[in-house]
Design a protein around this motif. Structure first.
Motif, mmCIF file in Angstrom:
data_model
loop_
_atom_site.group_PDB
_atom_site.id
_atom_site.type_symbol
_atom_site.label_atom_id
_atom_site.label_comp_id
_atom_site.label_asym_id
_atom_site.label_seq_id
_atom_site.Cartn_x
_atom_site.Cartn_y
_atom_site.Cartn_z
ATOM 1 N N ALA A 1 74.159 -30.906 3.461
ATOM 2 C CA ALA A 1 73.771 -32.317 3.356
ATOM 3 C C ALA A 1 73.855 -33.016 4.711
ATOM 4 N N TRP A 2 74.891 -32.691 5.500
ATOM 5 C CA TRP A 2 75.066 -33.310 6.808
ATOM 6 C C TRP A 2 73.897 -32.971 7.740
ATOM 7 N N PHE A 3 73.502 -31.705 7.789
ATOM 8 C CA PHE A 3 72.400 -31.328 8.678
ATOM 9 C C PHE A 3 71.070 -31.875 8.185
ATOM 10 N N TRP A 4 70.945 -32.046 6.895
ATOM 11 C CA TRP A 4 69.750 -32.713 6.373
ATOM 12 C C TRP A 4 69.706 -34.163 6.852
ATOM 13 N N LEU A 5 70.855 -34.815 6.876
ATOM 14 C CA LEU A 5 70.906 -36.224 7.290
ATOM 15 C C LEU A 5 70.596 -36.401 8.771
ATOM 16 N N ILE A 6 71.202 -35.549 9.639
ATOM 17 C CA ILE A 6 71.062 -35.823 11.073
ATOM 18 C C ILE A 6 69.687 -35.471 11.607
ATOM 19 N N THR A 7 68.857 -34.788 10.813
ATOM 20 C CA THR A 7 67.476 -34.584 11.248
ATOM 21 C C THR A 7 66.564 -35.703 10.766
ATOM 22 N N ARG A 8 67.096 -36.652 9.995
ATOM 23 C CA ARG A 8 66.262 -37.712 9.415
ATOM 24 C C ARG A 8 66.720 -39.128 9.747
ATOM 25 N N TYR A 9 67.965 -39.295 10.184
ATOM 26 C CA TYR A 9 68.504 -40.629 10.440
ATOM 27 C C TYR A 9 69.142 -40.672 11.826
ATOM 28 N N PRO A 10 69.302 -41.875 12.409
ATOM 29 C CA PRO A 10 69.894 -41.987 13.743
ATOM 30 C C PRO A 10 71.276 -41.342 13.808
ATOM 31 N N ALA A 11 71.433 -40.385 14.734
ATOM 32 C CA ALA A 11 72.658 -39.594 14.798
ATOM 33 C C ALA A 11 73.874 -40.453 15.146
ATOM 34 N N THR A 12 73.700 -41.448 16.018
ATOM 35 C CA THR A 12 74.836 -42.267 16.430
ATOM 36 C C THR A 12 75.371 -43.077 15.261
ATOM 37 N N ARG A 13 74.479 -43.639 14.450
ATOM 38 C CA ARG A 13 74.923 -44.433 13.305
ATOM 39 C C ARG A 13 75.618 -43.551 12.270
ATOM 40 N N LEU A 14 75.090 -42.346 12.066
ATOM 41 C CA LEU A 14 75.743 -41.432 11.128
ATOM 42 C C LEU A 14 77.124 -41.026 11.631
ATOM 43 N N SER A 15 77.239 -40.766 12.941
ATOM 44 C CA SER A 15 78.516 -40.331 13.498
ATOM 45 C C SER A 15 79.603 -41.383 13.331
ATOM 46 N N ALA A 16 79.207 -42.646 13.307
ATOM 47 C CA ALA A 16 80.201 -43.711 13.123
ATOM 48 C C ALA A 16 80.949 -43.553 11.809
ATOM 49 N N PHE A 17 80.272 -43.011 10.791
ATOM 50 C CA PHE A 17 80.916 -42.833 9.497
ATOM 51 C C PHE A 17 82.022 -41.783 9.540
ATOM 52 N N SER A 18 81.956 -40.869 10.524
ATOM 53 C CA SER A 18 82.947 -39.801 10.566
ATOM 54 C C SER A 18 84.365 -40.331 10.766
ATOM 55 N N PHE A 19 84.500 -41.565 11.271
ATOM 56 C CA PHE A 19 85.827 -42.154 11.416
ATOM 57 C C PHE A 19 86.529 -42.311 10.065
ATOM 58 N N LEU A 20 85.764 -42.319 8.978
ATOM 59 C CA LEU A 20 86.365 -42.435 7.647
ATOM 60 C C LEU A 20 87.097 -41.167 7.232
ATOM 61 N N THR A 21 86.699 -40.013 7.779
ATOM 62 C CA THR A 21 87.225 -38.736 7.304
ATOM 63 C C THR A 21 88.744 -38.630 7.399
ATOM 64 N N PRO A 22 89.362 -38.884 8.577
ATOM 65 C CA PRO A 22 90.823 -38.760 8.623
ATOM 66 C C PRO A 22 91.543 -39.785 7.745
ATOM 67 N N LEU A 23 90.912 -40.947 7.546
ATOM 68 C CA LEU A 23 91.539 -41.943 6.675
ATOM 69 C C LEU A 23 91.496 -41.480 5.220
ATOM 70 N N PHE A 24 90.373 -40.897 4.804
ATOM 71 C CA PHE A 24 90.325 -40.288 3.472
ATOM 72 C C PHE A 24 91.364 -39.171 3.371
ATOM 73 N N GLY A 25 91.514 -38.407 4.457
ATOM 74 C CA GLY A 25 92.502 -37.335 4.457
ATOM 75 C C GLY A 25 93.905 -37.864 4.226
ATOM 76 N N MET A 26 94.258 -38.969 4.884
ATOM 77 C CA MET A 26 95.578 -39.574 4.673
ATOM 78 C C MET A 26 95.706 -40.103 3.253
ATOM 79 N N GLY A 27 94.619 -40.680 2.737
ATOM 80 C CA GLY A 27 94.658 -41.203 1.376
ATOM 81 C C GLY A 27 94.860 -40.109 0.342
#
Length: 283
Positions: A226-252
């Motif tokens: 799903a991730w590679f499908w997204l980065i070939t279709r949407y702006p990569a920088t805007r998608l990368s901003a969402f990755s900051f959520l990952t460690p917070l979900f991990g802590m949760g």
């Protein structure tokens, strides 16, 4: 945006799964087995959908490069954790979106961030520091070695995204793009595990095998596809901003599933990351 939030939640849950599975399988070998297990799933999926994985399309060089960077990223992460604390590692690792932003600024002018979006990216990073930065004192002893490895892994993470977005891989199916990275890392990571002298399989329990199965099917196959499908279709920088959520979900998830403390810095971090993502993606 909804799919990216869901993927970050899956990757955050993966942090807990990998941590629990470390009791039975060494970390780098675990990452290699995850890739090896996902290869036949991806192959079967591609055959079912009629997606060619071995046709000649001029992508071999870029694919092997992306695969080696993908494997190197995980090897550096797990090796670096032998030298530095996990909380410090998260802060250094999540400099990767800045690598993507800088690279896209040069390579794709149409995807350059404006001042408000750049402010949002910085705000999201401050959220990571707020949640994990209590241990960010000056490095002691050999800790700087681990910090440097995690910073290098962040560069590889961001560079992999740039290669996929700006090479022949960007014109391929998500299946073939992922196949390159899984196939290369399935070979490279077990070899890296041997080179690092890991213990390998340490009497894994059925729970450990179940957690590995989740990483194979849910993370390495489904979520990365799903991730590679997204980065070939949407702006990569805007998608990368969402990755900051990952460690917070991990802590949760760690708080819910492992009984780890849910702190006020985490709440502050979540607010800053959410605000930063909104600034990056607002109209």
């Amino acid at each position: 945006m909804g799919l990216m939030v869901f993927l970050c939640a899956v990757w955050g849950l993966n942090q807990v799964a990998a941590k629990l599975a470390n009791a039975g399988i060494s970390p780098v070998l675990q990452a290699g087995l995850r890739s090896a297990g996902a290869v036949p799933l991806l192959w079967a999926w591609s055959a079912w959908r009629g997606v060619a994985l071995f046709n000649r399309d001029g992508s071999l060089g870029a694919g092997l490069l992306a695969g080696l960077m993908f494997a190197g990223e995980f090897a550096l992460i797990f090796w670096g954790l032998d030298y530095t604390a996990a909380s410090r590692a998260v802060v250094f690792l999540y400099t990767a979106p800045f690598v993507v932003a800088a690279g896209m600024h040069v390579l794709v002018p149409a995807e350059r961030l404006n001042r408000v979006q750049t402010l949002g990216l910085g705000c999201a990073f401050l959220g990571i520091i707020a949640a994990f930065g209590e241990t960010l004192a000056l490095p002691s002893g050999t800790q700087w070695i681990g910090d440097a490895m995690l910073l290098a892994s962040a560069v590889l993470w961001g560079a992999t995204t740039l290669v996929v977005r700006n090479s022949a891989l960007g014109r391929l199916s998500a299946e073939k793009t992922l196949f390159y990275q899984l196939a290369v890392s399935a070979v490279a990571l077990p070899l890296a595990s041997l080179a690092l002298g890991e213990a390998g399989l340490r009497q894994p329990t059925p729970l450990v095998w179940g957690l590995l199965a989740f990483q194979v099917a849910g993370v390495a196959f489904a979520s990365y596809l799903a991730w590679f499908w997204l980065i070939t279709r949407y702006p990569a920088t805007r998608l990368s901003a969402f990755s900051f959520l990952t460690p917070l979900f991990g802590m949760g998830f760690g708080a819910v599933l492992l009984g780890e403390p849910l702190t006020w810095p985490l709440m502050l971090g979540m607010g800053l990351v959410g605000s930063g993502i909104w600034l990056v993606n607002r109209k």
